[in-house]
Design a protein around this motif. Structure first.
Motif, PDB file in Angstrom:
ATOM      1  N   PHE A  36      20.437  10.020   6.714  1.00  0.00           N
ATOM      2  CA  PHE A  36      19.720  10.791   5.704  1.00  0.00           C
ATOM      3  C   PHE A  36      19.165  12.058   6.337  1.00  0.00           C
ATOM      4  CE2 PHE A  36      19.295   7.607   2.327  1.00  0.00           C
ATOM      5  CZ  PHE A  36      19.460   6.408   3.014  1.00  0.00           C
ATOM      6  N   ARG A  37      18.840  12.989   5.469  1.00  0.00           N
ATOM      7  CA  ARG A  37      18.141  14.194   5.865  1.00  0.00           C
ATOM      8  C   ARG A  37      16.861  14.270   5.048  1.00  0.00           C
ATOM      9  NH1 ARG A  37      20.104  20.362   6.001  1.00  0.00           N
ATOM     10  NH2 ARG A  37      18.103  21.309   5.450  1.00  0.00           N
ATOM     11  N   GLN A  38      15.764  14.653   5.703  1.00  0.00           N
ATOM     12  CA  GLN A  38      14.500  14.831   4.994  1.00  0.00           C
ATOM     13  C   GLN A  38      13.927  16.201   5.320  1.00  0.00           C
ATOM     14  OE1 GLN A  38      11.262  12.038   5.801  1.00  0.00           O
ATOM     15  NE2 GLN A  38      10.584  12.232   3.675  1.00  0.00           N
ATOM     16  N   ASP A  39      13.697  16.981   4.264  1.00  0.00           N
ATOM     17  CA  ASP A  39      13.055  18.271   4.423  1.00  0.00           C
ATOM     18  C   ASP A  39      11.555  18.108   4.213  1.00  0.00           C
ATOM     19  OD1 ASP A  39      16.001  18.971   3.165  1.00  0.00           O
ATOM     20  OD2 ASP A  39      15.310  20.407   4.666  1.00  0.00           O
ATOM     21  N   PRO A  40      10.730  18.939   4.834  1.00  0.00           N
ATOM     22  CA  PRO A  40       9.277  18.773   4.766  1.00  0.00           C
ATOM     23  C   PRO A  40       8.775  18.651   3.337  1.00  0.00           C
ATOM     24  CG  PRO A  40       9.841  20.444   6.375  1.00  0.00           C
ATOM     25  CD  PRO A  40      11.123  20.078   5.678  1.00  0.00           C
ATOM     26  N   GLY A  41       7.975  17.638   3.071  1.00  0.00           N
ATOM     27  CA  GLY A  41       7.371  17.458   1.758  1.00  0.00           C
ATOM     28  C   GLY A  41       8.333  16.996   0.680  1.00  0.00           C
ATOM     29  N   LYS A  42       9.523  16.606   1.082  1.00  0.00           N
ATOM     30  CA  LYS A  42      10.513  16.182   0.089  1.00  0.00           C
ATOM     31  C   LYS A  42      11.038  14.794   0.396  1.00  0.00           C
ATOM     32  CE  LYS A  42      11.972  20.873  -1.023  1.00  0.00           C
ATOM     33  NZ  LYS A  42      13.114  21.808  -1.197  1.00  0.00           N
ATOM     34  N   GLY A  43      11.786  14.263  -0.563  1.00  0.00           N
ATOM     35  CA  GLY A  43      12.388  12.956  -0.364  1.00  0.00           C
ATOM     36  C   GLY A  43      13.593  13.041   0.549  1.00  0.00           C
ATOM     37  N   LEU A  44      14.322  11.957   0.597  1.00  0.00           N
ATOM     38  CA  LEU A  44      15.491  11.875   1.471  1.00  0.00           C
ATOM     39  C   LEU A  44      16.759  12.227   0.715  1.00  0.00           C
ATOM     40  CD1 LEU A  44      13.325  10.101   2.944  1.00  0.00           C
ATOM     41  CD2 LEU A  44      15.248   8.777   3.825  1.00  0.00           C
ATOM     42  N   THR A  45      17.683  12.858   1.428  1.00  0.00           N
ATOM     43  CA  THR A  45      19.005  13.137   0.892  1.00  0.00           C
ATOM     44  C   THR A  45      20.013  12.370   1.715  1.00  0.00           C
ATOM     45  OG1 THR A  45      18.341  15.362   0.212  1.00  0.00           O
ATOM     46  CG2 THR A  45      20.712  14.911   0.399  1.00  0.00           C
TER      47      THR A  45
ATOM     48  N   ALA B  88      -0.272   7.147   2.092  1.00  0.00           N
ATOM     49  CA  ALA B  88       1.108   7.348   2.534  1.00  0.00           C
ATOM     50  C   ALA B  88       1.859   8.071   1.427  1.00  0.00           C
ATOM     51  CB  ALA B  88       1.795   6.005   2.823  1.00  0.00           C
ATOM     52  N   VAL B  89       3.110   8.397   1.721  1.00  0.00           N
ATOM     53  CA  VAL B  89       4.017   8.869   0.678  1.00  0.00           C
ATOM     54  C   VAL B  89       4.858   7.676   0.233  1.00  0.00           C
ATOM     55  CG1 VAL B  89       5.927  10.404   0.112  1.00  0.00           C
ATOM     56  CG2 VAL B  89       4.087  11.201   1.614  1.00  0.00           C
ATOM     57  N   TYR B  90       4.869   7.426  -1.058  1.00  0.00           N
ATOM     58  CA  TYR B  90       5.624   6.304  -1.622  1.00  0.00           C
ATOM     59  C   TYR B  90       6.900   6.867  -2.245  1.00  0.00           C
ATOM     60  CZ  TYR B  90       1.673   3.390  -0.579  1.00  0.00           C
ATOM     61  OH  TYR B  90       0.698   2.709   0.106  1.00  0.00           O
ATOM     62  N   LEU B  91       8.019   6.402  -1.732  1.00  0.00           N
ATOM     63  CA  LEU B  91       9.319   6.907  -2.152  1.00  0.00           C
ATOM     64  C   LEU B  91      10.076   5.849  -2.942  1.00  0.00           C
ATOM     65  CD1 LEU B  91      10.310   8.592   1.209  1.00  0.00           C
ATOM     66  CD2 LEU B  91       9.950   9.802  -0.916  1.00  0.00           C
ATOM     67  N   CYS B  92      10.735   6.292  -3.967  1.00  0.00           N
ATOM     68  CA  CYS B  92      11.574   5.434  -4.786  1.00  0.00           C
ATOM     69  C   CYS B  92      13.019   5.898  -4.640  1.00  0.00           C
ATOM     70  CB  CYS B  92      11.126   5.527  -6.241  1.00  0.00           C
ATOM     71  SG  CYS B  92      12.176   4.660  -7.419  1.00  0.00           S
ATOM     72  N   PHE B 107      17.167   9.322  -3.476  1.00  0.00           N
ATOM     73  CA  PHE B 107      15.714   9.256  -3.390  1.00  0.00           C
ATOM     74  C   PHE B 107      15.032  10.248  -4.319  1.00  0.00           C
ATOM     75  CE2 PHE B 107      14.357   6.516   0.145  1.00  0.00           C
ATOM     76  CZ  PHE B 107      15.594   6.145   0.635  1.00  0.00           C
ATOM     77  N   GLY B 108      13.869   9.843  -4.806  1.00  0.00           N
ATOM     78  CA  GLY B 108      12.983  10.745  -5.513  1.00  0.00           C
ATOM     79  C   GLY B 108      12.150  11.546  -4.532  1.00  0.00           C
ATOM     80  N   PRO B 109      11.342  12.495  -5.030  1.00  0.00           N
ATOM     81  CA  PRO B 109      10.542  13.361  -4.166  1.00  0.00           C
ATOM     82  C   PRO B 109       9.315  12.671  -3.580  1.00  0.00           C
ATOM     83  CG  PRO B 109      10.141  13.889  -6.446  1.00  0.00           C
ATOM     84  CD  PRO B 109      11.240  12.865  -6.448  1.00  0.00           C
ATOM     85  N   GLY B 110       8.964  11.512  -4.121  1.00  0.00           N
ATOM     86  CA  GLY B 110       7.837  10.774  -3.577  1.00  0.00           C
ATOM     87  C   GLY B 110       6.520  11.068  -4.275  1.00  0.00           C
ATOM     88  N   THR B 111       5.590  10.128  -4.107  1.00  0.00           N
ATOM     89  CA  THR B 111       4.204  10.305  -4.543  1.00  0.00           C
ATOM     90  C   THR B 111       3.332  10.231  -3.298  1.00  0.00           C
ATOM     91  OG1 THR B 111       4.482   9.331  -6.744  1.00  0.00           O
ATOM     92  CG2 THR B 111       2.266   9.296  -5.805  1.00  0.00           C
ATOM     93  N   ARG B 112       2.551  11.276  -3.064  1.00  0.00           N
ATOM     94  CA  ARG B 112       1.638  11.281  -1.918  1.00  0.00           C
ATOM     95  C   ARG B 112       0.316  10.676  -2.359  1.00  0.00           C
ATOM     96  NH1 ARG B 112       1.429  13.539   2.943  1.00  0.00           N
ATOM     97  NH2 ARG B 112       3.327  14.747   2.520  1.00  0.00           N
ATOM     98  N   LEU B 113      -0.019   9.527  -1.811  1.00  0.00           N
ATOM     99  CA  LEU B 113      -1.256   8.834  -2.150  1.00  0.00           C
ATOM    100  C   LEU B 113      -2.272   9.026  -1.036  1.00  0.00           C
ATOM    101  CD1 LEU B 113      -2.915   6.833  -3.901  1.00  0.00           C
ATOM    102  CD2 LEU B 113      -1.883   4.986  -2.547  1.00  0.00           C
ATOM    103  N   THR B 114      -3.453   9.476  -1.413  1.00  0.00           N
ATOM    104  CA  THR B 114      -4.555   9.629  -0.474  1.00  0.00           C
ATOM    105  C   THR B 114      -5.722   8.791  -0.954  1.00  0.00           C
ATOM    106  OG1 THR B 114      -3.874  11.896   0.033  1.00  0.00           O
ATOM    107  CG2 THR B 114      -6.105  11.241   0.684  1.00  0.00           C
ATOM    108  N   VAL B 115      -6.158   7.875  -0.110  1.00  0.00           N
ATOM    109  CA  VAL B 115      -7.292   7.009  -0.444  1.00  0.00           C
ATOM    110  C   VAL B 115      -8.494   7.459   0.380  1.00  0.00           C
ATOM    111  CG1 VAL B 115      -8.153   4.653  -0.578  1.00  0.00           C
ATOM    112  CG2 VAL B 115      -5.710   5.104  -0.907  1.00  0.00           C
TER     113      VAL B 115
END
Lengths: 113, 116
Positions: A36-45, B88-92, B107-115
């Protein structure tokens, strides 16, 4: 229990260079391995998925190999470009036929123009 | 077509509160996965859904974590009584087939959760 290790943790290369990223895994009874590749602040490709019956997969400038006997996979990037800068992750199944993926901690690649 | 979407993109909550994170998979994908990415910890599998089969919950870190997938589509990950270590960042991710059948995960872009 599957463990996935990636070396190096970070890599910086000049544009145009060919490079290899390494991934090792402890449980060789894997049915496939994925890069996979992950760019900053993004999900995985997803880049490449290699089935256990295959030895390599190619997509454009990327070539991934899988050697189950040695517990290793490599990702080869030809003629690197600044746009290739990202974190590259490899992942394999945890074992026992599970769908659970175990990820390495990644290699952060920087390609300098 | 549309990819995997997640909401919210960012969530800040106070310790002890419950949170719900949503994942909309790619239409028609039968497999759905949740992962967590903590700073310095790498990606950690949480739970896997495949069609109507019982989910694989083996990655859930405690009984404060639960997930549902309604109608084989949208999934919700719920964290009860949040703790600071849940940050953490929660990824689906979704897949047209399970990995054993060669399904690539999207993958989705994720949800960044801060507690706090």
């Amino acid at each position: 229990k599957q463990e996935v290790t990636q070396i190096p943790a970070a890599l910086s290369v000049p544009e145009g260079e060919n490079l290899v990223l390494n991934c090792s895994f402890t449980d060789s009874a894997i049915y496939n391995l994925q890069w996979f590749r992950q760019d900053p602040g993004k999900g995985l490709t997803s880049l490449l998925l290699i089935q256990s019956s295959q030895r390599e997969q190619t997509s454009g400038r990327l070539n991934a190999s899988l050697d189950k006997s040695s517990g290793r996979s490599t990702l080869y990037i030809a003629a690197s470009q600044p746009g290739d800068s990202a974190t590259y992750l490899c992942a394999g199944p945890s074992g026992g036929g599970s769908e659970k993926l175990v990820f390495g901690k990644g290699t952060k690649l920087t390609v300098n123009p | 077509g549309a990819g995997v979407s997640q909401s919210p993109s960012n969530k800040v909550t106070e310790k002890g509160k419950d949170v719900e994170l949503r994942c909309d998979p790619i239409s028609g994908h039968t497999a759905l996965y949740w992962y967590r990415q903590s700073l310095g910890q790498g990606l950690e599998f949480l739970i896997y859904f495949q069609g109507n089969s019982a989910p694989d919950k083996s990655g859930l870190p405690s009984d404060r974590f639960s997930a549902e997938r309604t109608g084989g589509s949208v999934s919700t990950l719920t964290i009860q009584r949040t703790q600071q270590e849940d940050s953490a960042v929660y990824l689906c991710a979704s897949s047209p087939a399970g990995r054993k059948r060669g399904g690539t995960q999207y993958f989705g872009p994720g949800t960044r959760l801060t507690v706090l």
